[in-house]
Design a protein around this motif. Sequence first.
Motif, PDB file in Angstrom:
ATOM      1  N   GLY A  99       8.423   6.494   2.265  1.00 22.05           N
ATOM      2  CA  GLY A  99       6.961   6.599   2.242  1.00 22.05           C
ATOM      3  C   GLY A  99       6.359   6.445   3.625  1.00 22.05           C
ATOM      4  O   GLY A  99       5.449   7.185   4.005  1.00 22.05           O
ATOM      5  N   PHE A 100       6.871   5.484   4.395  1.00 24.04           N
ATOM      6  CA  PHE A 100       6.363   5.280   5.750  1.00 24.04           C
ATOM      7  C   PHE A 100       6.629   6.492   6.627  1.00 24.04           C
ATOM      8  O   PHE A 100       5.747   6.952   7.361  1.00 24.04           O
ATOM      9  CB  PHE A 100       6.992   4.028   6.380  1.00 24.04           C
ATOM     10  CG  PHE A 100       6.499   3.760   7.766  1.00 24.04           C
ATOM     11  CD1 PHE A 100       5.313   3.083   7.961  1.00 24.04           C
ATOM     12  CD2 PHE A 100       7.208   4.192   8.864  1.00 24.04           C
ATOM     13  CE1 PHE A 100       4.843   2.845   9.242  1.00 24.04           C
ATOM     14  CE2 PHE A 100       6.750   3.964  10.145  1.00 24.04           C
ATOM     15  CZ  PHE A 100       5.562   3.279  10.337  1.00 24.04           C
ATOM     16  N   MET A 101       7.836   7.027   6.557  1.00 28.78           N
ATOM     17  CA  MET A 101       8.194   8.169   7.395  1.00 28.78           C
ATOM     18  C   MET A 101       7.374   9.410   7.042  1.00 28.78           C
ATOM     19  O   MET A 101       6.909  10.126   7.928  1.00 28.78           O
ATOM     20  CB  MET A 101       9.693   8.475   7.284  1.00 28.78           C
ATOM     21  CG  MET A 101      10.576   7.445   7.951  1.00 28.78           C
ATOM     22  SD  MET A 101      10.226   7.237   9.702  1.00 28.78           S
ATOM     23  CE  MET A 101      10.571   8.863  10.314  1.00 28.78           C
ATOM     24  N   GLY A 119       0.244   5.605  13.115  1.00 31.12           N
ATOM     25  CA  GLY A 119       0.318   4.280  12.506  1.00 31.12           C
ATOM     26  C   GLY A 119      -0.421   4.187  11.188  1.00 31.12           C
ATOM     27  O   GLY A 119       0.088   3.641  10.204  1.00 31.12           O
ATOM     28  N   ILE A 120      -1.618   4.734  11.151  1.00 28.97           N
ATOM     29  CA  ILE A 120      -2.402   4.709   9.911  1.00 28.97           C
ATOM     30  C   ILE A 120      -1.737   5.570   8.843  1.00 28.97           C
ATOM     31  O   ILE A 120      -1.676   5.192   7.674  1.00 28.97           O
ATOM     32  CB  ILE A 120      -3.851   5.152  10.188  1.00 28.97           C
ATOM     33  CG1 ILE A 120      -4.568   4.083  11.016  1.00 28.97           C
ATOM     34  CG2 ILE A 120      -4.604   5.434   8.898  1.00 28.97           C
ATOM     35  CD1 ILE A 120      -5.908   4.505  11.541  1.00 28.97           C
ATOM     36  N   GLY A 121      -1.214   6.730   9.250  1.00 35.45           N
ATOM     37  CA  GLY A 121      -0.505   7.585   8.298  1.00 35.45           C
ATOM     38  C   GLY A 121       0.724   6.903   7.728  1.00 35.45           C
ATOM     39  O   GLY A 121       1.010   6.996   6.527  1.00 35.45           O
ATOM     40  N   GLY A 122       1.462   6.191   8.573  1.00 37.00           N
ATOM     41  CA  GLY A 122       2.636   5.459   8.094  1.00 37.00           C
ATOM     42  C   GLY A 122       2.264   4.364   7.116  1.00 37.00           C
ATOM     43  O   GLY A 122       2.917   4.175   6.084  1.00 37.00           O
ATOM     44  N   GLY A 123       1.207   3.636   7.412  1.00 43.34           N
ATOM     45  CA  GLY A 123       0.747   2.587   6.501  1.00 43.34           C
ATOM     46  C   GLY A 123       0.273   3.138   5.171  1.00 43.34           C
ATOM     47  O   GLY A 123       0.553   2.580   4.108  1.00 43.34           O
ATOM     48  N   GLY A 159       1.260   5.976   3.847  1.00 39.02           N
ATOM     49  CA  GLY A 159       2.446   6.465   3.144  1.00 39.02           C
ATOM     50  C   GLY A 159       3.211   5.333   2.478  1.00 39.02           C
ATOM     51  O   GLY A 159       3.695   5.475   1.350  1.00 39.02           O
ATOM     52  N   LEU A 160       3.309   4.200   3.156  1.00 43.76           N
ATOM     53  CA  LEU A 160       3.973   3.033   2.583  1.00 43.76           C
ATOM     54  C   LEU A 160       3.231   2.539   1.350  1.00 43.76           C
ATOM     55  O   LEU A 160       3.843   2.265   0.308  1.00 43.76           O
ATOM     56  CB  LEU A 160       4.061   1.920   3.629  1.00 43.76           C
ATOM     57  CG  LEU A 160       4.585   0.566   3.152  1.00 43.76           C
ATOM     58  CD1 LEU A 160       6.022   0.688   2.688  1.00 43.76           C
ATOM     59  CD2 LEU A 160       4.452  -0.452   4.252  1.00 43.76           C
ATOM     60  N   GLN A 161       1.911   2.442   1.445  1.00 44.65           N
ATOM     61  CA  GLN A 161       1.133   1.985   0.298  1.00 44.65           C
ATOM     62  C   GLN A 161       1.208   2.975  -0.859  1.00 44.65           C
ATOM     63  O   GLN A 161       1.258   2.575  -2.026  1.00 44.65           O
ATOM     64  CB  GLN A 161      -0.322   1.757   0.708  1.00 44.65           C
ATOM     65  CG  GLN A 161      -0.505   0.597   1.662  1.00 44.65           C
ATOM     66  CD  GLN A 161       0.028  -0.709   1.101  1.00 44.65           C
ATOM     67  OE1 GLN A 161      -0.212  -1.049  -0.047  1.00 44.65           O
ATOM     68  NE2 GLN A 161       0.779  -1.420   1.916  1.00 44.65           N
ATOM     69  N   ALA A 162       1.225   4.266  -0.559  1.00 46.60           N
ATOM     70  CA  ALA A 162       1.343   5.282  -1.614  1.00 46.60           C
ATOM     71  C   ALA A 162       2.692   5.183  -2.303  1.00 46.60           C
ATOM     72  O   ALA A 162       2.787   5.291  -3.536  1.00 46.60           O
ATOM     73  CB  ALA A 162       1.135   6.680  -1.031  1.00 46.60           C
ATOM     74  N   LYS A 180       5.598   3.664  -7.194  1.00 50.03           N
ATOM     75  CA  LYS A 180       6.819   3.035  -7.678  1.00 50.03           C
ATOM     76  C   LYS A 180       6.555   1.964  -8.730  1.00 50.03           C
ATOM     77  O   LYS A 180       7.405   1.703  -9.573  1.00 50.03           O
ATOM     78  CB  LYS A 180       7.580   2.421  -6.505  1.00 50.03           C
ATOM     79  CG  LYS A 180       9.000   2.015  -6.847  1.00 50.03           C
ATOM     80  CD  LYS A 180       9.748   1.605  -5.604  1.00 50.03           C
ATOM     81  CE  LYS A 180       9.867   0.140  -5.381  1.00 50.03           C
ATOM     82  NZ  LYS A 180       9.848  -0.804  -6.403  1.00 50.03           N
ATOM     83  N   THR A 181       5.381   1.349  -8.700  1.00 50.04           N
ATOM     84  CA  THR A 181       5.095   0.272  -9.638  1.00 50.04           C
ATOM     85  C   THR A 181       4.953   0.825 -11.059  1.00 50.04           C
ATOM     86  O   THR A 181       4.388   1.898 -11.258  1.00 50.04           O
ATOM     87  CB  THR A 181       3.811  -0.482  -9.272  1.00 50.04           C
ATOM     88  OG1 THR A 181       2.732   0.442  -9.218  1.00 50.04           O
ATOM     89  CG2 THR A 181       3.944  -1.181  -7.943  1.00 50.04           C
TER      90      THR A 181
END
Length: 71
Positions: free
Chosen positions: A14-16, A50-54, A56-59, A64-65
Motif C-alpha cells: 500500500g505504501f509503495m 510522502g503524502i501519497g505513501g501515507g 496508500g498505507l491507510q487505504a 484489509k480490516t
Amino acid sequence: MFASLIEGLTDAIGFMVGALLGFGLGVTFGLDLFAPGYGTNSIIAILMVGIGGGMGLQAARYFKTPKADAE
C-alpha cells in the motif's frame, strides 16, 4: 506469525503504490523529485511522495480490516 507477515506485506504494498502514485502525479505537474538542490519544486515533489505513501498505507489498512455487517 503468518498474520504478521501478511499485515506487513499489505502495508508495504500500500505504501509503495501510494508513493508511486504521488511520484506520478508530481511528474504530471512537472515537478522533479531528483532535481539538484532543494528548490520549491523538489520540496513539493518530496511532500507529494510522502503524502501519497501515507494515503496508500491507510487505504491498504482500511481495505484489509474486516467489515461489520450493517443491518
